[in-house]
Design a protein around this motif. Structure first.
Motif, short mmCIF file in Angstrom:
data_model
loop_
_atom_site.label_atom_id
_atom_site.label_comp_id
_atom_site.label_asym_id
_atom_site.label_seq_id
_atom_site.Cartn_x
_atom_site.Cartn_y
_atom_site.Cartn_z
N SER A 39 0.87 -1.16 0.00
CA SER A 39 0.00 0.00 0.00
C SER A 39 0.91 1.22 0.00
N PRO A 40 0.36 2.42 -0.10
CA PRO A 40 1.25 3.60 -0.09
C PRO A 40 2.10 3.74 1.17
N THR A 41 1.67 3.14 2.28
CA THR A 41 2.43 3.29 3.53
C THR A 41 2.88 1.96 4.13
N GLY A 42 2.82 0.89 3.36
CA GLY A 42 3.23 -0.39 3.93
C GLY A 42 3.57 -1.44 2.89
N LEU A 43 4.62 -2.19 3.16
CA LEU A 43 5.00 -3.35 2.35
C LEU A 43 5.08 -4.55 3.28
N LEU A 44 4.45 -5.65 2.92
CA LEU A 44 4.45 -6.85 3.75
C LEU A 44 4.98 -8.04 2.96
N GLY A 45 5.78 -8.87 3.63
CA GLY A 45 6.27 -10.10 3.02
C GLY A 45 6.05 -11.27 3.95
N HIS A 46 5.81 -12.46 3.37
CA HIS A 46 5.48 -13.63 4.19
C HIS A 46 6.06 -14.89 3.57
N ARG A 47 6.66 -15.72 4.44
CA ARG A 47 7.08 -17.08 4.06
C ARG A 47 6.26 -18.06 4.87
#
Length: 629
Positions: A39-47
């Protein structure tokens, strides 16, 4: 069980690549899948390590309207019960995963929903419309979460080594944390051995917007207000019931599971209750050493497996294995903590991962129920103090000298510890005495160089210790000791538990660590927990009908000792330690005196921790400070 990471706040053009690098670093935590969200204010990553709803529980999980996103590491054991409640409120579910339950619980209840969760977790939940987010960690810190703030962004991850992929992070050593490690072999509070990295404390959440933390709050802590209204029988029966229920919840899995089985009381209880709840025997995994009976609990483990007619898989690690594994384990740990049991625990986890994907263990039993011999030593001093001075500063909470006497033979093997403990400060304040009891640096002056000693601030370490030790509103020594151990030592042991299992993509569950169990034990009259100086008295009473007497009545508690003293004398471990502690890098670092290290190798006492602590610190510097991993 998974790996999570992300960037919150002002997203830089390079941050998508950073998240990719962090996800690659966390691959061992989740080999079954990966996902991203932005999003404009967040990056999320998941394994992902797929355990529940293997086919549909992919993450990041996003609400149908696209507003809310969640990445989550752990398990919510009561997710089926919470799911039914949410369905009655009109929520429509697309999966049978605990992740979707957590997503919707947070949408409906926000942080108020945290106290309704029974599980282990670390997560990030984002409202993309408002830009607000929540980072939270389970009540005991079973699942890890680290973060740092810089340049208008907050970067978080399940492991520190992932954060080190951020070029903006200063990865210098934190001397304040390092001196705590040198004292206790764990750190206090939210400090890590890295200057700019903090760990989110157990039972704590952060609520923020962008890179700003708006609120940091502890959402659960045990109360030590004594329940004087119920009988001993009530506490014993209620404890047995809660243990059975906790294990019943934690065997929920869509993949094969087993148990760790050391042969001690705690792992035996979990193994017996798991077999009972499952309805059929399940495999157990055990480790032993071939260097003598003092390093071999396998007869007790076989007693339990034979009792249940269940398979027992055993591994026997060697000195060569130790020299081979330890550098990798220091890397997997991010920062050293606790003792050499890290090594055999990893070997047992590796064995288990070849057969199952989930394993249950007895971690937490010693800290909740007062299972360490040092509790008896400390209480003996309190009892002597009360008898001599005819005063009981704990009132009804103290165990009398007369009641303790019959259990004193259990302390025969702890003579060196008692000699050190009573050599000075006898009958002092509780906090000062317990700190002396757990201080692993009595000879620090002879080990550290003058430059290092000049940087040690012993008063700062003591102040940090006392703040935690005296935190609970109780006069009970046993409650103060167990509270401190739950907040500090247990956190270190859980870090070991997490890393050695995740290193081999295995999910580890710990049924003793259920807030209902801890709340009940905290409210018990202290004498019931430590009746006649008997460690884990109430636990033994509760489980007496279910365990073979050979295990229930054991007096030779081991705690997975490693034969380092024997290995120091020669062979691959002696060569390995010499190469590390006497290397040019170690000498130039100026932390430990080379001549002191040489002497210690010749004269380390059985089960001593001086060489172990120095070895871990030097390997950590070589791995994380001298070069980026």
């Amino acid at each position: 069980m998974c790996g999570i990471c992300g960037v919150l706040g002002s997203i830089a053009p390079s941050d998508p690549d950073l998240v990719e690098h962090m996800m690659d670093t966390l691959r061992h935590r989740g080999p079954d899948g990966e996902g991203r969200w932005h999003s404009p204010t967040g990056l999320l990553g998941h394994r992902r390590l797929a355990i529940i709803d293997v086919d549909h529980g992919h993450q990041p999980m996003v609400s149908p309207d696209g507003r809310y996103a969640l990445i989550f590491n752990g398990e919510i054991y009561n997710y089926l019960e919470l799911r039914q409640e949410l369905i009655r409120k009109g929520v429509k579910f697309r999966t049978f995963s605990d992740t979707e339950v957590l997503l919707n619980l947070l949408i409906h209840d926000g942080v108020a929903g945290l106290n309704r969760l029974n599980g282990m977790f670390a997560f990030c939940w984002i409202d993309s419309h408002s830009g607000e987010w929540i980072l939270a960690r389970d009540p005991f810190g079973i699942k890890p979460l680290y973060y740092h703030q810089r340049n208008g962004r907050l970067v978080f991850a399940s492991e520190i080594k992932a954060l080190l992929k951020d070029d903006a992070l200063n990865s210098q050593a934190n001397w304040g944390a390092l001196q705590e490690y040198l004292t206790f072999q764990f750190t206090l509070g939210d400090k890590t051995l890295f200057e700019d990295v903090r760990k989110l404390a157990p039972a704590t959440y952060l609520r923020g917007r962008g890179a700003e933390i708006l609120e940091e709050r502890v959402y659960w802590t045990p109360s030590f207000e004594i329940d004087e209204h119920h009988t001993d029988t009530y506490f014993i029966d209620r404890l047995r019931s809660l243990l059975e229920e906790s294990v019943h919840l934690q065997i929920r899995s869509d993949v094969p599971l087993g148990t760790y089985l050391s042969g001690g009381l705690d792992s035996s209880i979990i193994t017996v209750l798991a077999a009972e709840a499952n309805g059929n025997p399940i495999p157990s995994f055990h480790g032993r050493f071939a260097e003598g009976r003092q390093y071999d609990e396998s007869p007790y483990a076989r007693t339990i497996s034979d009792h249940l007619r269940a398979p027992l898989h055993t591994v026997t690690p060697t000195a060569a294995d130790f020299a081979e594994d330890l550098p990798r384990l220091i890397y997997m740990m991010d920062e050293p903590t606790a003792g050499p049991g890290l090594f055999p625990q990893y070997r047992v986890s590796r064995l288990a991962s070849q057969h199952v994907k989930v394993v249950l263990g007895g971690q937490g039993g010693d800290e909740i129920f007062g299972g360490y011999a040092r509790y008896l030593i400390a209480y003996l001093e309190q009892a002597l103090k009360g008898a001599i001075f005819q005063t009981q500063e704990e009132g009804q909470h103290i165990v009398s000298l007369a009641s303790v006497v019959k259990n004193l033979p259990l302390l025969q093997s702890y003579t060196p510890l008692m000699q050190h403990f009573w050599s000075e400060g006898l009958f002092g304040a509780m906090d000062a005495r317990y700190m002396r009891m757990i201080d692993r640096s009595p000879d620090l002056d002879s080990f550290l160089t003058r430059d290092a000693l000049d940087r040690i601030d012993r008063s700062a370490v003591s102040t940090a210790f006392c703040e935690i030790f005296n935190q609970p509103q109780t006069h009970s020594y046993i409650n103060k000791m167990t509270h401190f151990d739950m907040k500090t030592l247990l956190a270190g042991l859980l870090q070991v538990e997490d890393r050695v299992s995740m290193a081999v993509s295995l999910e580890s569950r710990v049924p003793f660590l259920d807030t209902r169990i801890v709340n009940l034990v905290a409210s018990m009259p202290p004498r019931l927990k430590f009746e006649a100086g008997t460690a884990k008295h109430v636990l033994k009473q509760a489980m007496q009908p279910k365990l073979p007497d050979a295990v229930l009545s054991r007096t030779n508690k081991m705690g997975f000792p490693v034969p380092l003293t024997e290995w120091f004398k020669g062979g691959p471990v002696r060569d390995f330690i010499g190469d590390v502690l006497l290397s040019r890098k170690a000498r130039e670092r100026g932390l430990f005196k080379p001549e002191a290290m040489t002497r210690a190798l010749e004269h380390e006492v059985p089960f001593g921790r001086q060489i172990w602590g120095a070895l871990c610190i030097e390997l950590w510097h070589q791995t994380f400070i001298d070069q980026q991993p």
